[in-house]
Design a protein around this motif. Structure first.
Motif, mmCIF file in Angstrom:
data_model
loop_
_atom_site.group_PDB
_atom_site.id
_atom_site.type_symbol
_atom_site.label_atom_id
_atom_site.label_comp_id
_atom_site.label_asym_id
_atom_site.label_seq_id
_atom_site.Cartn_x
_atom_site.Cartn_y
_atom_site.Cartn_z
ATOM 1 N N THR A 203 0.873 -1.174 0.000
ATOM 2 C CA THR A 203 0.000 0.000 0.000
ATOM 3 C C THR A 203 0.908 1.221 0.000
ATOM 4 N N LEU A 204 0.606 2.180 -0.866
ATOM 5 C CA LEU A 204 1.480 3.344 -1.031
ATOM 6 C C LEU A 204 0.622 4.562 -1.349
ATOM 7 N N TRP A 205 1.224 5.663 -1.589
ATOM 8 C CA TRP A 205 0.481 6.869 -1.962
ATOM 9 C C TRP A 205 1.397 7.802 -2.741
ATOM 10 N N ARG A 206 0.756 8.610 -3.545
ATOM 11 C CA ARG A 206 1.468 9.647 -4.288
ATOM 12 C C ARG A 206 1.115 11.003 -3.701
ATOM 13 N N PRO A 207 2.087 11.887 -3.571
ATOM 14 C CA PRO A 207 3.506 11.738 -3.921
ATOM 15 C C PRO A 207 4.291 11.035 -2.815
ATOM 16 N N HIS A 208 5.287 10.250 -3.225
ATOM 17 C CA HIS A 208 6.180 9.584 -2.268
ATOM 18 C C HIS A 208 7.512 9.302 -2.964
ATOM 19 N N TRP A 209 8.595 9.459 -2.210
ATOM 20 C CA TRP A 209 9.918 9.287 -2.809
ATOM 21 C C TRP A 209 10.193 7.865 -3.268
ATOM 22 N N ALA A 210 9.390 6.889 -2.807
ATOM 23 C CA ALA A 210 9.598 5.501 -3.230
ATOM 24 C C ALA A 210 9.479 5.360 -4.746
ATOM 25 N N TYR A 211 8.678 6.221 -5.371
ATOM 26 C CA TYR A 211 8.514 6.156 -6.819
ATOM 27 C C TYR A 211 9.786 6.577 -7.553
ATOM 28 N N ASP A 212 10.638 7.326 -6.886
ATOM 29 C CA ASP A 212 11.906 7.723 -7.477
ATOM 30 C C ASP A 212 13.017 6.761 -7.092
ATOM 31 N N ALA A 213 12.865 6.120 -5.924
ATOM 32 C CA ALA A 213 13.934 5.276 -5.392
ATOM 33 C C ALA A 213 13.867 3.837 -5.884
ATOM 34 N N PHE A 214 12.654 3.334 -6.131
ATOM 35 C CA PHE A 214 12.492 1.918 -6.465
ATOM 36 C C PHE A 214 11.716 1.747 -7.779
ATOM 37 N N PRO A 215 11.943 0.640 -8.482
ATOM 38 C CA PRO A 215 11.193 0.365 -9.719
ATOM 39 C C PRO A 215 9.804 -0.177 -9.372
ATOM 40 N N VAL A 216 8.830 0.701 -9.256
ATOM 41 C CA VAL A 216 7.475 0.308 -8.885
ATOM 42 C C VAL A 216 6.455 0.914 -9.852
ATOM 43 N N LYS A 252 0.945 31.428 -6.549
ATOM 44 C CA LYS A 252 -0.226 31.162 -7.388
ATOM 45 C C LYS A 252 0.179 30.482 -8.692
ATOM 46 N N ASN A 253 1.393 30.729 -9.153
ATOM 47 C CA ASN A 253 1.891 30.122 -10.392
ATOM 48 C C ASN A 253 2.711 28.849 -10.142
ATOM 49 N N PHE A 254 2.941 28.515 -8.885
ATOM 50 C CA PHE A 254 3.779 27.369 -8.510
ATOM 51 C C PHE A 254 3.184 26.050 -9.011
ATOM 52 N N LYS A 255 3.988 25.288 -9.756
ATOM 53 C CA LYS A 255 3.612 23.948 -10.203
ATOM 54 C C LYS A 255 4.802 23.018 -10.010
ATOM 55 N N MET A 256 4.522 21.813 -9.573
ATOM 56 C CA MET A 256 5.588 20.826 -9.398
ATOM 57 C C MET A 256 5.013 19.444 -9.702
ATOM 58 N N ASP A 257 5.449 18.839 -10.807
ATOM 59 C CA ASP A 257 4.903 17.532 -11.148
ATOM 60 C C ASP A 257 5.465 16.470 -10.215
ATOM 61 N N SER A 258 4.844 15.316 -10.234
ATOM 62 C CA SER A 258 5.187 14.275 -9.257
ATOM 63 C C SER A 258 6.607 13.752 -9.432
ATOM 64 N N ASP A 259 7.081 13.619 -10.661
ATOM 65 C CA ASP A 259 8.447 13.124 -10.863
ATOM 66 C C ASP A 259 9.466 14.070 -10.223
ATOM 67 N N THR A 260 9.248 15.364 -10.397
ATOM 68 C CA THR A 260 10.158 16.349 -9.809
ATOM 69 C C THR A 260 10.079 16.309 -8.284
ATOM 70 N N LEU A 261 8.876 16.219 -7.765
ATOM 71 C CA LEU A 261 8.690 16.147 -6.317
ATOM 72 C C LEU A 261 9.296 14.886 -5.742
ATOM 73 N N SER A 263 11.764 13.225 -6.870
ATOM 74 C CA SER A 263 13.211 13.384 -6.917
ATOM 75 C C SER A 263 13.714 14.166 -5.702
ATOM 76 N N LEU A 264 13.030 15.258 -5.376
ATOM 77 C CA LEU A 264 13.419 16.067 -4.219
ATOM 78 C C LEU A 264 13.231 15.290 -2.928
ATOM 79 N N GLU A 265 12.094 14.621 -2.793
ATOM 80 C CA GLU A 265 11.829 13.835 -1.586
ATOM 81 C C GLU A 265 12.868 12.727 -1.416
#
Length: 297
Positions: A203-216, A252-261, A263-265
């Motif tokens: 069980t997981l959730w987005r956003p989470h750094w596991a999506y950047d760290a592991f092949p899931v 108000k203009n701030f956008k951050m897609d999940s891949d970028t997030l 990566s930071l996490e």
């Protein structure tokens, strides 16, 4: 008498000029070059990694711009109570339309929605990227390929409740063993399985750094039992736009897609534990300079 009078007037004028000068210096010290107030108080939810990451990123950016940024951590109720009373300036981690709905209903008229910066926040059931299935509808028939286990997180988590009450009965997964303990334990199991090339369901959730760290990959949820994706919004106190007109526009203009997030996490939380993310975020910014520059363009 005239000399005394004009002398007194001169002294008063001099004193007034001196006070005005002092006041101007004080005002100047309280603002940055773009006219915004210098001191900014950002409130962050305890334990919400995406909020911590976004807040630390903006702290680094704004510190470079000359702001004095203070991060304060609190649970949800104090966050919205403090924001509505003006004790805090902004929070970057409001999930809508579901998760924080009750707080917005209670305090919304005393806050301002600055908009969603990420629209992919959701609960998920994930498997290793090379798993033989792509949908929750196929999990029951292939349960043996995953050791007949679903690895969960904390027993009291909302994700655990949804999995127990909706997902498992909804997709006929009652014969699988649902193991709950903690998020770190789940991540440890995920790391071990993916490193060994073994199948695993978590069980997981987005956003989470596991999506950047592991092949899931997420299993499709055709019945929608995990709920729809939510947006992660920034909310400010009233009159924030008057005190921080430039920053108000940036957020108000701030956008951050999940891949970028993710990566930071990943660089912040998937390593040696620390309470000071200054250097980690600074290094991440250097590797993502074009994106970061765009946030204040």
């Amino acid at each position: 008498m005239k000399k005394k009078f004009f002398g007194a007037v001169a002294m008063a004028a001099t004193l007034a000029l001196g006070l005005t000068a002092c006041g101007s210096g004080s005002d100047a010290a309280a603002t940055v070059e773009n006219g915004d107030k210098k001191d900014l108080k950002v409130v962050v939810f305890n334990g919400w990694d995406e909020g911590v990451a976004a807040s630390e990123l903006w702290k680094a950016i704004l510190t470079e711009e000359g702001y004095n940024v203070k991060l304060e951590y609190a649970d949800a109720a104090p966050v919205y109570s403090g924001l509505s009373s003006g004790d805090y300036d902004v929070v970057l981690d409001t999930w809508l339309p579901i998760t924080h709905k009750s707080y917005i209903e209670e305090y919304g008229d005393k806050m301002v929605d600055l908009g969603a910066w990420n629209s992919d926040a959701k609960l998920t059931i994930a498997v290793n990227a090379d798993a033989p299935i792509d949908s929750l509808e196929d999990l029951a028939a292939n349960a043996d390929k995953f050791g007949n286990k679903i690895i969960g997180i904390e027993p009291g988590a909302g994700l655990t409740e949804v999995t127990t009450d909706d997902v498992i009965p909804g997709y006929g997964l009652d014969k699988m063993e649902y193991i709950t303990s903690s998020t770190p334990a789940m991540l440890s199991e995920l790391k071990t399985a993916t490193s060994k090339g073994e199948n695993i369901v978590v069980t997981l959730w987005r956003p989470h750094w596991a999506y950047d760290a592991f092949p899931v990959k997420d299993l499709k949820d055709p019945k929608g039992l995990l709920g729809e994706a939510e947006g992660i919004h920034s909310f400010s106190r009233l009159d924030f736009d008057k005190d921080f007109p430039t920053l108000d526009g940036w957020l108000k203009n701030f956008k951050m897609d999940s891949d970028t997030l993710h990566s930071l996490e990943n660089v912040m939380f998937n390593g040696e534990k620390t309470d000071d993310y200054t250097e980690v975020v600074k290094n991440w910014i250097a590797e993502n300079q074009d994106y970061v520059d765009s946030l204040t363009a």
